[in-house]
Design an enzyme around this catalytic site. Structure first.
Site, mmCIF file in Angstrom:
data_model
loop_
_atom_site.group_PDB
_atom_site.id
_atom_site.type_symbol
_atom_site.label_atom_id
_atom_site.label_comp_id
_atom_site.label_asym_id
_atom_site.label_seq_id
_atom_site.Cartn_x
_atom_site.Cartn_y
_atom_site.Cartn_z
ATOM 1 N N SER A 124 7.780 11.577 16.981
ATOM 2 C CA SER A 124 7.167 12.040 15.738
ATOM 3 C C SER A 124 7.409 13.529 15.567
ATOM 4 O O SER A 124 7.508 14.281 16.551
ATOM 5 C CB SER A 124 5.661 11.778 15.815
ATOM 6 O OG SER A 124 4.976 12.478 14.812
ATOM 7 N N TYR A 149 -2.984 11.809 20.294
ATOM 8 C CA TYR A 149 -1.830 11.049 19.798
ATOM 9 C C TYR A 149 -0.560 11.898 19.914
ATOM 10 O O TYR A 149 0.444 11.464 20.491
ATOM 11 C CB TYR A 149 -2.039 10.627 18.331
ATOM 12 C CG TYR A 149 -0.769 10.123 17.692
ATOM 13 C CD1 TYR A 149 -0.263 8.875 18.005
ATOM 14 C CD2 TYR A 149 -0.054 10.924 16.785
ATOM 15 C CE1 TYR A 149 0.924 8.420 17.444
ATOM 16 C CE2 TYR A 149 1.125 10.473 16.216
ATOM 17 C CZ TYR A 149 1.616 9.227 16.546
ATOM 18 O OH TYR A 149 2.798 8.788 16.003
ATOM 19 N N LYS A 153 2.896 11.540 22.472
ATOM 20 C CA LYS A 153 4.315 11.503 22.078
ATOM 21 C C LYS A 153 5.109 12.570 22.837
ATOM 22 O O LYS A 153 6.217 12.323 23.309
ATOM 23 C CB LYS A 153 4.462 11.722 20.566
ATOM 24 C CG LYS A 153 3.955 10.580 19.718
ATOM 25 C CD LYS A 153 4.816 9.344 19.864
ATOM 26 C CE LYS A 153 4.257 8.149 19.119
ATOM 27 N NZ LYS A 153 4.921 6.895 19.443
HETATM 28 P P1 NAD Z 1 2.200 -0.027 13.662
HETATM 29 O O1 NAD Z 1 0.830 0.088 14.217
HETATM 30 O O2 NAD Z 1 2.380 -0.768 12.378
HETATM 31 O O3 NAD Z 1 3.182 -0.668 14.757
HETATM 32 C C1 NAD Z 1 2.944 -0.572 16.144
HETATM 33 C C2 NAD Z 1 2.997 -1.981 16.709
HETATM 34 O O4 NAD Z 1 2.821 -1.935 18.113
HETATM 35 C C3 NAD Z 1 1.892 -2.883 16.148
HETATM 36 O O5 NAD Z 1 2.481 -4.076 15.687
HETATM 37 C C4 NAD Z 1 0.963 -3.136 17.334
HETATM 38 O O6 NAD Z 1 0.362 -4.402 17.270
HETATM 39 C C5 NAD Z 1 1.923 -2.969 18.503
HETATM 40 N N1 NAD Z 1 1.305 -2.506 19.759
HETATM 41 C C6 NAD Z 1 0.440 -1.476 19.933
HETATM 42 N N2 NAD Z 1 0.144 -1.328 21.240
HETATM 43 C C7 NAD Z 1 0.856 -2.283 21.904
HETATM 44 C C8 NAD Z 1 0.962 -2.650 23.272
HETATM 45 N N3 NAD Z 1 0.272 -1.995 24.214
HETATM 46 N N4 NAD Z 1 1.775 -3.683 23.607
HETATM 47 C C9 NAD Z 1 2.445 -4.366 22.656
HETATM 48 N N5 NAD Z 1 2.371 -4.064 21.343
HETATM 49 C C10 NAD Z 1 1.593 -3.039 20.981
HETATM 50 O O7 NAD Z 1 2.789 1.449 13.525
HETATM 51 P P2 NAD Z 1 4.128 1.965 12.860
HETATM 52 O O8 NAD Z 1 3.752 2.837 11.730
HETATM 53 O O9 NAD Z 1 5.068 0.854 12.630
HETATM 54 O O10 NAD Z 1 4.651 2.914 14.021
HETATM 55 C C11 NAD Z 1 5.573 2.474 14.998
HETATM 56 C C12 NAD Z 1 5.817 3.576 15.999
HETATM 57 O O11 NAD Z 1 6.286 4.739 15.307
HETATM 58 C C13 NAD Z 1 4.565 4.018 16.757
HETATM 59 O O12 NAD Z 1 4.942 4.329 18.087
HETATM 60 C C14 NAD Z 1 4.138 5.278 16.033
HETATM 61 O O13 NAD Z 1 3.413 6.149 16.852
HETATM 62 C C15 NAD Z 1 5.481 5.852 15.643
HETATM 63 N N6 NAD Z 1 5.391 6.749 14.482
HETATM 64 C C16 NAD Z 1 4.853 6.287 13.306
HETATM 65 C C17 NAD Z 1 4.761 7.127 12.222
HETATM 66 C C18 NAD Z 1 4.167 6.656 10.912
HETATM 67 O O14 NAD Z 1 3.880 7.471 10.061
HETATM 68 N N7 NAD Z 1 3.981 5.354 10.684
HETATM 69 C C19 NAD Z 1 5.213 8.454 12.328
HETATM 70 C C20 NAD Z 1 5.751 8.895 13.527
HETATM 71 C C21 NAD Z 1 5.831 8.022 14.604
HETATM 72 C C1 UD1 Z 2 -0.335 12.138 9.958
HETATM 73 C C2 UD1 Z 2 -0.689 12.627 11.333
HETATM 74 C C3 UD1 Z 2 0.579 12.841 12.133
HETATM 75 C C4 UD1 Z 2 1.405 11.558 12.161
HETATM 76 C C5 UD1 Z 2 1.665 11.136 10.718
HETATM 77 C C6 UD1 Z 2 2.400 9.848 10.651
HETATM 78 C C7 UD1 Z 2 -2.803 13.828 11.004
HETATM 79 C C8 UD1 Z 2 -3.490 15.145 11.083
HETATM 80 N N1 UD1 Z 2 -1.481 13.843 11.234
HETATM 81 O O1 UD1 Z 2 0.479 13.104 9.367
HETATM 82 O O2 UD1 Z 2 0.280 13.231 13.455
HETATM 83 O O3 UD1 Z 2 2.609 11.753 12.854
HETATM 84 O O4 UD1 Z 2 0.425 10.964 10.042
HETATM 85 O O5 UD1 Z 2 2.790 9.622 9.327
HETATM 86 O O6 UD1 Z 2 -3.421 12.809 10.786
HETATM 87 N N2 UD1 Z 2 -3.915 13.286 2.396
HETATM 88 C C9 UD1 Z 2 -4.837 13.385 1.372
HETATM 89 N N3 UD1 Z 2 -5.703 12.359 1.192
HETATM 90 C C10 UD1 Z 2 -5.713 11.232 1.969
HETATM 91 C C11 UD1 Z 2 -4.755 11.139 3.029
HETATM 92 C C12 UD1 Z 2 -3.879 12.183 3.208
HETATM 93 O O7 UD1 Z 2 -4.863 14.377 0.648
HETATM 94 O O8 UD1 Z 2 -6.546 10.341 1.763
HETATM 95 C C13 UD1 Z 2 -2.949 14.381 2.585
HETATM 96 C C14 UD1 Z 2 -3.038 15.015 3.953
HETATM 97 O O9 UD1 Z 2 -3.957 16.086 3.933
HETATM 98 C C15 UD1 Z 2 -1.604 15.484 4.151
HETATM 99 C C16 UD1 Z 2 -0.761 14.479 3.362
HETATM 100 O O10 UD1 Z 2 -1.662 13.836 2.472
HETATM 101 O O11 UD1 Z 2 -1.440 16.729 3.572
HETATM 102 C C17 UD1 Z 2 -0.108 13.453 4.250
HETATM 103 O O12 UD1 Z 2 -1.097 12.877 5.071
HETATM 104 P P1 UD1 Z 2 -0.781 11.667 6.050
HETATM 105 O O13 UD1 Z 2 -0.134 10.571 5.300
HETATM 106 O O14 UD1 Z 2 -2.026 11.356 6.807
HETATM 107 O O15 UD1 Z 2 0.328 12.258 7.035
HETATM 108 P P2 UD1 Z 2 0.311 13.596 7.922
HETATM 109 O O16 UD1 Z 2 -0.976 14.297 7.824
HETATM 110 O O17 UD1 Z 2 1.537 14.344 7.607
#
Ligand code: NAD
Ligand code: UD1
Length: 338
Positions: A124, A149, A153
């Site tokens: 991330s 979190y 990472k």
């Molecule tokens: P998500 O929660 O939809 O997907 C994660 C999946 O992992 C889920 O299906 C959950 O059931 C499974 N899981 C969790 N713990 C587990 C375990 N111990 N064993 C087996 N399965 C397990 O989330 P996502 O948004 O698809 O994110 C996927 C990955 O990307 C995560 O590692 C997350 O931290 C990373 N990531 C996500 C974002 C974002 O904004 N969505 C941003 C940066 C990084």
């Molecule tokens: C958040 C996480 C970040 C993670 C990322 C994954 C926090 C502090 N950071 O990032 O660690 O990697 O998600 O996508 O949670 N916002 C509003 N109203 C809302 C929700 C969000 O105004 O109801 C704003 C937030 O203040 C931010 C922007 O929208 O400025 C994006 O928010 P969000 O989608 O939660 O992502 P990040 O904060 O960038």
């Protein structure tokens, strides 16, 4: 190639399974369904016309992993499984370190024992920490993370870096995602958060569809063009394609390689609201609220390295991100359970 996809039933995982299958790979999904529904994989089967073998289980279960690697001829692993809610991680740090750090440890140990050395890890932008200059570039060191979190990472990145240095057979990509949004163009799969969404995009979409009354915009007095926070939002299908490119890259590049996956364009919260209103043709009621603790004013990617070394660029623009999110939300107002 056969790819083990941990967390493949989740938001980014399910979209990536589609693109891995489209690229001609076989997949095996391992997911404990702690934050997903198996329905997502049925939808993936519908989209691709291919079966998606699925094992329900936990990455921390070493006996299960041993069996999975023994029974399937796995060539590489794409590792999404983990917990991702920042606020919850502050309340439950041990669960986050256990799932994210210990889970990865158990997984890579099983890979090593099975002779599988190719790994793509979901990292991330949060690993750059609180003080990094924008745009973020991969040459910056990992910074001071502000919650368990983010720390999990950063720890996993370090763990994987040490591992790659210990044995030249490892080929590992650390993909640093910026803010993934959007959904598959079919409207069949998308982001389906349990409970009240923490993140901006699903919250906006649920307001638009009438599930929530209004959006709170966290902070209006940041030193940005319109006073609201700026982020680098990228389409989840572009992100999924980045994993396919990363696997190709690892076929010829041992060692550990970090890549930013983002568009390189900052977009404010107000711009997101306006763009979504354009896509759905409805007003999104919102109110300004105090800043959210831990939020940074603005960050976005320098995505040059991914373009140059992976041949990857985010091609889908903001209008497309919004249109695809809206289609998913409209067709599935209550997500997979609806
Ligand atoms: P998500 O929660 O939809 O997907 C994660 C999946 O992992 C889920 O299906 C959950 O059931 C499974 N899981 C969790 N713990 C587990 C375990 N111990 N064993 C087996 N399965 C397990 O989330 P996502 O948004 O698809 O994110 C996927 C990955 O990307 C995560 O590692 C997350 O931290 C990373 N990531 C996500 C974002 C974002 O904004 N969505 C941003 C940066 C990084
Ligand atoms: C958040 C996480 C970040 C993670 C990322 C994954 C926090 C502090 N950071 O990032 O660690 O990697 O998600 O996508 O949670 N916002 C509003 N109203 C809302 C929700 C969000 O105004 O109801 C704003 C937030 O203040 C931010 C922007 O929208 O400025 C994006 O928010 P969000 O989608 O939660 O992502 P990040 O904060 O960038």
């Amino acid at each position: 190639m056969t790819i083990l996809v941990t967390g493949g039933a989740g938001y980014i995982g399910s979209h990536t399974v589609v693109e891995l299958l489209n690229a001609g790979n076989n997949v095996l999904v391992l997911d404990n369904l702690s934050n997903a529904s198996a329905e997502s994989l049925k939808r993936v089967e519908h989209i691709t016309g291919q079966a998606v073998p699925f094992v329900q289980g936990d990455i921390r279960d070493s006996a299960l992993l041993e069996r999975v690697f023994a029974e399937h001829s796995i060539n590489a692993v794409v590792h999404f499984a983990g917990l991702k809610a920042v606020g919850e991680s502050v309340q439950k740090p041990l669960e986050y370190y256990d799932n994210n750090v210990n889970g990865t440890l158990v997984l890579v140990d099983a890979m090593r024992k099975a002779g599988v050395f190719r790994l793509v890890f979901s990292s991330s932008a949060t690993v750059y920490g609180e003080d990094a200059p924008v745009p973020y570039h991969e040459t910056l060191p990992r910074g001071r993370t502000s919650n368990p979190y983010g720390s999990s990472k950063a720890m996993v990145e370090q763990l994987l870096t040490d591992l790659a240095h210990s044995d030249p057979r490892w080929a590992i990509a650390l993909l640093r995602y910026f803010n993934p949004v959007g959904a598959h163009e079919s409207g069949l799969i998308g982001e389906d958060p349990f409970g009240v969404p923490n993140n901006l995009m699903p919250f906006i979409a649920q307001v638009a569809v009438g599930r929530r009354e209004r959006l709170s915009v966290f902070g209006s007095d940041y030193a940005t063009a319109d006073g609201t926070c700026e982020r680098d939002y990228l389409h989840v299908v572009d992100l999924a394609l980045g994993h396919v490119k990363a696997l190709d890259f690892l076929a010829n590049h041992a060692g550990v390689h970090a890549f930013n996956l983002g568009t390189g364009q900052p977009v404010s919260v107000l711009q997101m609201i306006r763009a979504f209103e354009q896509a759905c043709g409805r007003a999104i009621p919102f109110e300004f609220a105090p800043r959210r603790a831990g939020d940074l004013p603005a960050f976005w990617a320098d995505a040059t390295k991914a373009r140059q070394e992976l041949g990857w660029v985010a091609e889908r623009d903001l209008a497309r991100m919004m249109a695809d999110t809206w289609r998913w939300q409209l067709q599935n107002p209550l997500g997979y359970g609806g």
